[in-house]
Design an enzyme around this catalytic site. Sequence first.
Site, PDB file in Angstrom:
ATOM      1  N   ILE A  12       6.199  -6.893 -15.055  1.00 39.83           N
ATOM      2  CA  ILE A  12       7.647  -7.133 -14.973  1.00 39.83           C
ATOM      3  C   ILE A  12       8.052  -8.224 -15.968  1.00 39.83           C
ATOM      4  O   ILE A  12       9.072  -8.111 -16.664  1.00 39.83           O
ATOM      5  CB  ILE A  12       8.062  -7.487 -13.525  1.00 39.83           C
ATOM      6  N   ASN A  91      -2.802 -19.451  -5.585  1.00 40.55           N
ATOM      7  CA  ASN A  91      -2.097 -18.891  -6.755  1.00 40.55           C
ATOM      8  C   ASN A  91      -0.595 -18.820  -6.551  1.00 40.55           C
ATOM      9  O   ASN A  91       0.179 -19.115  -7.459  1.00 40.55           O
ATOM     10  CB  ASN A  91      -2.598 -17.477  -7.058  1.00 40.55           C
ATOM     11  N   TYR A 140       0.013 -12.417   1.567  1.00 37.62           N
ATOM     12  CA  TYR A 140       0.812 -12.228   0.351  1.00 37.62           C
ATOM     13  C   TYR A 140       2.287 -12.514   0.650  1.00 37.62           C
ATOM     14  O   TYR A 140       2.925 -13.343  -0.007  1.00 37.62           O
ATOM     15  CB  TYR A 140       0.629 -10.792  -0.179  1.00 37.62           C
TER      16      TYR A 140
HETATM   17  N1  UFG Z   1       0.296   5.182  -1.506  1.00 29.15           N
HETATM   18  C1  UFG Z   1      -0.475   6.304  -1.280  1.00 29.15           C
HETATM   19  N2  UFG Z   1      -1.593   6.472  -2.042  1.00 29.15           N
HETATM   20  C2  UFG Z   1      -1.978   5.582  -3.013  1.00 29.15           C
HETATM   21  C3  UFG Z   1      -1.176   4.440  -3.247  1.00 29.15           C
HETATM   22  C4  UFG Z   1      -0.047   4.267  -2.467  1.00 29.15           C
HETATM   23  O1  UFG Z   1      -0.173   7.126  -0.418  1.00 29.15           O
HETATM   24  O2  UFG Z   1      -3.017   5.809  -3.645  1.00 29.15           O
HETATM   25  C5  UFG Z   1       1.525   4.984  -0.711  1.00 29.15           C
HETATM   26  C6  UFG Z   1       1.518   3.711   0.096  1.00 29.15           C
HETATM   27  O3  UFG Z   1       0.888   3.884   1.337  1.00 29.15           O
HETATM   28  C7  UFG Z   1       3.013   3.420   0.200  1.00 29.15           C
HETATM   29  C8  UFG Z   1       3.594   3.976  -1.100  1.00 29.15           C
HETATM   30  O4  UFG Z   1       2.602   4.874  -1.587  1.00 29.15           O
HETATM   31  O5  UFG Z   1       3.550   4.123   1.271  1.00 29.15           O
HETATM   32  C9  UFG Z   1       3.849   2.935  -2.139  1.00 29.15           C
HETATM   33  O6  UFG Z   1       2.679   2.136  -2.276  1.00 29.15           O
HETATM   34  P1  UFG Z   1       2.475   1.057  -3.434  1.00 29.15           P
HETATM   35  O7  UFG Z   1       1.099   0.504  -3.246  1.00 29.15           O
HETATM   36  O8  UFG Z   1       2.857   1.635  -4.730  1.00 29.15           O
HETATM   37  O9  UFG Z   1       3.567  -0.051  -3.094  1.00 29.15           O
HETATM   38  P2  UFG Z   1       3.789  -0.880  -1.736  1.00 29.15           P
HETATM   39  O10 UFG Z   1       5.011  -0.305  -1.093  1.00 29.15           O
HETATM   40  O11 UFG Z   1       2.597  -0.951  -0.890  1.00 29.15           O
HETATM   41  O12 UFG Z   1       3.942  -2.359  -2.291  1.00 29.15           O
HETATM   42  C10 UFG Z   1       4.970  -2.804  -3.118  1.00 29.15           C
HETATM   43  C11 UFG Z   1       4.436  -3.910  -3.996  1.00 29.15           C
HETATM   44  C12 UFG Z   1       4.006  -5.082  -3.180  1.00 29.15           C
HETATM   45  C13 UFG Z   1       5.114  -5.510  -2.293  1.00 29.15           C
HETATM   46  C14 UFG Z   1       5.699  -4.381  -1.514  1.00 29.15           C
HETATM   47  C15 UFG Z   1       6.921  -4.839  -0.830  1.00 29.15           C
HETATM   48  O13 UFG Z   1       3.356  -3.440  -4.768  1.00 29.15           O
HETATM   49  O14 UFG Z   1       3.632  -6.131  -4.020  1.00 29.15           O
HETATM   50  O15 UFG Z   1       6.016  -3.290  -2.364  1.00 29.15           O
HETATM   51  O16 UFG Z   1       7.517  -3.844  -0.159  1.00 29.15           O
HETATM   52  F1  UFG Z   1       4.690  -6.420  -1.392  1.00 29.15           F
END
Ligand code: UFG
Length: 325
Positions: A12, A91, A140
């Site tokens: 970002i 961090n 986090y």
């Molecule tokens: N997902 C899958 N398979 C994968 C990866 C992700 O099904 O291989 C799903 C996750 O379970 C989730 C969605 O895709 O439902 C999005 O997952 P991400 O890991 O892309 O993002 P997150 O929603 O977990 O996390 C993001 C940021 C974090 C932050 C969060 C806040 O990466 O840093 O949003 O809502 F904390």
Amino acid sequence: MKVLVVGGAGYIGSHMVKLLGQQGCDVTVFDNLSFGHADAVLFGDLIVGDLADTEALEQLFETRIFDVVMHFASSILVGESVADPAKYYRNNFANTQNLLDVMVKHDVKHFIFSSTAAIFGEPQYTPIDEQHPKQPINPYGRSKWMVEQMLEDYDRAYGLKSICLRYFNACGADPDGELGERHDPETHLIPLVLQVATGQRRDITVFGQDYDTQDGTCIRDYIHVSDLSMAHWLAIQELFRYNQSKRFNLGNGQGFSVQQVIDICKDVTQKNIPVIYGARREGDPDVLVADARLAQNELGWQPKYPALQSIIEHAWQWEKKVHGK
Ligand code: UFG
């Protein structure tokens, strides 16, 4: 305007640096390159250094003048934060305090902070506005919420004015194709799915199909990284105009399920994307969607790329460039 961008070589941060450069700002990037990439810094000077190194920070502020500091550098893996909380408090919290202390000492009083939807914890209602209770459920989210609270105290005591921006799911890539997501390890849904399309990965695992949503997969609010950068730019104007600390949620206000993301990726890439339906990932709420009306009303922010299709098109353009398909 003289801007210090901490973490400006990251995903970002590098998009932000490009926008600042285009706006004619004098940009200094401070980044330890632990996850960032030197070649992602398209404008300004890159100073390689770590926020834990207070001497390096002191020297930076002694030799340069800044009007505003933007802080993008942090550890972002929720699972890792549960296994190794010390890393996250150090961090994300302690190192931010180092930065704030050197700012106060050198009388730099404007700060833009990258916060997260993870400060809210399990949603108590949706969409999530700024008043939603803050009950983070992992280190986090707690480390980011602790910084937000520290910033309130630093405003009261030292007059340091800040804007905290709580990102929902940052994604997409520079529409010009110069920048994009290059995390290692990659854990985010969209780049992982696109890496299946380029043949970098064999398949994508959907984490859970039994959520309380229409198709059973989690719903998230995906927001284009260039729209996020624009919100930061408007936040800087807001800070100088009113000199008041404020907090804003940043998302599109629209949710898409994991299944919908995969379907749009198939559509955009025209590739076969094998899907495995696996178990839930711990700590994933069913639905996370932002109410970003405050940012729209107060900052005059209007996302330019709200459609998931264009977000994925830009991410795909980048992924093809990086992985050459
Ligand atoms: N997902 C899958 N398979 C994968 C990866 C992700 O099904 O291989 C799903 C996750 O379970 C989730 C969605 O895709 O439902 C999005 O997952 P991400 O890991 O892309 O993002 P997150 O929603 O977990 O996390 C993001 C940021 C974090 C932050 C969060 C806040 O990466 O840093 O949003 O809502 F904390």
